[in-house]
Design an enzyme around this catalytic site. Structure first.
Site, PDB file in Angstrom:
ATOM      1  N   TYR A 295      27.495   1.222  34.531  1.00 36.36           N
ATOM      2  CA  TYR A 295      28.530   1.688  33.591  1.00 36.36           C
ATOM      3  C   TYR A 295      29.797   0.838  33.681  1.00 36.36           C
ATOM      4  O   TYR A 295      30.914   1.358  33.653  1.00 36.36           O
ATOM      5  CB  TYR A 295      28.867   3.169  33.847  1.00 36.36           C
ATOM      6  CG  TYR A 295      27.657   4.032  34.134  1.00 36.36           C
ATOM      7  CD1 TYR A 295      26.537   3.993  33.312  1.00 36.36           C
ATOM      8  CD2 TYR A 295      27.623   4.884  35.228  1.00 36.36           C
ATOM      9  CE1 TYR A 295      25.419   4.783  33.583  1.00 36.36           C
ATOM     10  CE2 TYR A 295      26.511   5.675  35.503  1.00 36.36           C
ATOM     11  CZ  TYR A 295      25.423   5.624  34.674  1.00 36.36           C
ATOM     12  OH  TYR A 295      24.334   6.417  34.948  1.00 36.36           O
ATOM     13  N   HIS A 296      29.607  -0.476  33.767  1.00 36.27           N
ATOM     14  CA  HIS A 296      30.749  -1.388  33.899  1.00 36.27           C
ATOM     15  C   HIS A 296      30.784  -2.432  32.782  1.00 36.27           C
ATOM     16  O   HIS A 296      30.913  -3.630  33.060  1.00 36.27           O
ATOM     17  CB  HIS A 296      30.682  -2.119  35.246  1.00 36.27           C
ATOM     18  CG  HIS A 296      30.761  -1.223  36.438  1.00 36.27           C
ATOM     19  ND1 HIS A 296      30.245  -1.561  37.668  1.00 36.27           N
ATOM     20  CD2 HIS A 296      31.313   0.006  36.595  1.00 36.27           C
ATOM     21  CE1 HIS A 296      30.464  -0.577  38.523  1.00 36.27           C
ATOM     22  NE2 HIS A 296      31.098   0.386  37.893  1.00 36.27           N
TER      23      HIS A 296
END
Ligand SMILES: Cc1cc2nc3c(=O)[nH]c(=O)nc-3n(C[C@H](O)[C@H](O)[C@H](O)COP(=O)(O)OP(=O)(O)OC[C@H]3O[C@@H](n4cnc5c(N)ncnc54)[C@H](O)[C@@H]3O)c2cc1C
Length: 533
Positions: free
Chosen positions: A470-471
């Site tokens: 989730y980056h």
């Protein structure tokens, strides 16, 4: 039309910092627009991470297009849609990255972004509560509280000893002078509460009469007068509004929504916009390109020894016990960072800094449609990934409708280097878990499983099982080349009165998680705007 000096779009990690700093001067009037709600009952409690991962009340819940190197799967792309943005739903690990990350940005031509330039902004942002970090590197009086849990958990202390046995040192402050080593995760948690940017920046700033925060406000289109951005059109619960900016508009919608808003406003690849019936206001080919993220397989282990894992410790009345501890302010899984132990490692000889990240979770969980649930089996997980992947993808709007989700394509594992580092990281995780210190825990590897050993076997398993961490970054990249969207002061190339300030401006991925760098980018943007270089 309401008029402000500054309009900030998106109250996430970066946007909240921008709005906080700009409104410190009572002479500046600032409007902060946020598409999501002001709060959610799970957003303040650290364990709420699991409750918000798939919750549309505070999450955009995007997903990727089918990914060739993820076995054709669509990967989940959660993004915070709430005051605090993704900092209000994230795993709360606090990682700045390496000095080299920022020196690379400077070497790419981005003056003012070398490590010695950004360090004062990292320090200014935080109140680090521990004594380990030295004041050369750590801040003690900023808005964001950062804490450092001690390795009191016997399972995680055992992993630290195992890592030391194979030559990975314990590092008391991976955000200090050296990143290498294994350590308990520093966290944006204070006491029992998540330290989102809503809590740290916006709660104190909300008292200021010169800051107007509007929630449920979806920015649909930037207003342009020739080359100058003059304001924004937005809706609140479907009702249309416009606001104008005397000085600047700052777009801080994050790596998915910032390029989306630029494209909806006619700023982006001309051909693509015309094909969707959008009037081209500014042909800028880099918008939505250069998407980078971490693609992480999760190694999984059954733990035969009883009482160590959270699976064991939450059985029966265990969950009630953990809840009571939480309510009484004692250490509890309810107030823990999502991956409480991490190691920054080098996957081969000759590297001058770590290139892979391992993160441990002292339990097994299963993903269900409404979010992760604690597994009935007792075990632990270790994710392992390349920190600076070379593979890039893109994000572009699919229609001119602001409510339609954009199309996200990561193109993970597009290079041999990315494959090699991923496989090596998995093997380092396995080596740690097989070290002598781990024997009393009676581990059985269930992912990838002991039968899978060659590069091809492991990479095949990675493609079948890995998820992002989730980056997403890089989709409005900073630079001077034809694909750059903003310059080193985060001004959109070719336009006036418009900046982008969030994770999307990162030209390359940072070596670690992205919340701390995003907040720093917000601080840095405010610095540029206010002339504080
Ligand atoms: C589930 C999850 C776990 C994570 N775990 C960690 C972790 O443990 N540690 C870490 O360092 N990082 C973690 N991250 C990543 C980190 O939180 C993000 O990189 C960082 O928050 C991004 O900051 P940003 O300012 O770019 O965007 P965001 O914080 O996402 O902010 C963007 C804001 O803009 C709003 N917005 C978007 N479009 C519009 C619009 N059109 N109109 C109005 N408002 C709009 C959004 O609703 C949102 O509030 C995680 C992220 C997620 C989603």
């Amino acid at each position: 039309m309401d008029t402000y000096d500054f309009i900030v779009i998106g109250a996430g990690s970066a946007g909240a910092a921008v709005a906080y700093r700009l409104s410190e001067n009572p002479e500046h009037s600032v409007l902060l627009l946020e598409a999501g709600p002001p709060s959610h009952r799970w957003a303040d409690i650290p364990i709420g991470f699991a409750k918000l991962l798939k919750n549309p009340a505070a999450n955009w819940l995007y997903e990727s297009e089918p990914e060739d190197n993820a076995d054709g799967r669509r990967l989940a792309v959660p993004r915070g849609k709430i005051l605090g943005g993704s900092s209000a739903i994230n795993g709360m690990a606090f990682v700045r990255g390496q000095a080299q990350d920022y020196d690379t940005w400077a070497q790419l031509g981005n003056r003012g972004w070398g490590y010695h330039d950004v360090l004062p902004f990292f320090k200014r942002m935080e109140s680090y509560t521990q004594t380990e970090g030295t004041d050369d590197f750590r801040g003690r009086s900023g808005p964001v509280r950062v804490t450092n849990p001690r390795p009191s958990d016997p399972l995680l202390s055992t992993v630290i000893r195992a890592a030391e046995q194979i030559g990975i040192p314990h590092n008391p402050d991976y955000n200090g002078s050296v990143q290498d080593g294994i350590a308990m995760s520093q966290a944006t948690i204070y006491g029992r509460r998540r330290m989102s940017t809503a809590a740290c920046y916006l709660t104190p700033a909300a008292k200021r009469t010169n800051l107007t925060i509007v929630t449920h406000a979806l920015a649909e289109c930037l207003l342009l007068d020739g080359r100058r951005c003059t304001g924004v059109r937005y809706t609140v619960h479907g009702e249309a509004h416009t606001a104008s900016a005397r000085r600047e508009v700052v777009v801080s919608g994050g790596s998915i929504n910032s390029p989306q808003l630029l494209e909806l406003s006619g700023i982006g690849q001309a051909e693509r916009l015309r094909a969707l019936g959008i009037e081209v206001r500014h042909d800028l080919p880099g918008v939505g390109e250069n998407l980078r993220d971490h693609f992480a397989p999760r190694t999984r282990w059954l733990v035969g020894a009883k009482g160590y894992t959270l699976n064991d410790r939450t059985k029966g009345l265990g969950l009630v016990y953990q809840s009571l501890r939480y309510l009484l302010g004692a250490p509890s899984m309810m107030a823990a960072v999502a991956a409480p132990l991490r190691a920054f490692v080098r996957t081969r000889e000759g590297l001058d800094a770590p290139d892979a990240l391992l993160g441990w979770v002292p339990m097994l969980s299963e993903m269900r449609p409404r979010g992760p649930v604690i597994s009935k089996q007792s075990g632990m997980t270790c994710y392992a990934h390349a920190m600076r992947p070379e593979s890039t993808g893109h994000i572009h709007i699919a229609s001119a409708n602001p409510s339609d989700p954009p199309k996200i394509q990561f193109n993970f594992l597009a290079t041999q280097t990315d494959e090699n580092i991923t496989v090596a990281a998995v093997n380092i995780a396995r080596t740690i878990m097989r070290a002598p210190a781990m024997r009393p825990l009676e581990l059985t590897e269930i992912g990838p499983g002991e039968a899978l050993n060659t590069h091809d076997e492991i990479i095949d398993w990675v493609k079948r099982t890995a998820e992002t961490t989730y980056h997403p970054v890089g989709t409005c990249k900073m630079g001077n080349d034809p694909m750059a969207v903003v310059d080193n002061e985060l001004k959109v190339h070719g336009l006036e009165g418009l900046r982008v300030a969030d994770a999307s401006i990162m030209p390359t991925q940072v070596s670690g998680n992205t919340n701390a760098p995003s907040m720093m980018i917000g601080e840095r943007a405010a610095g540029w705007i206010l002339g504080n270089r």
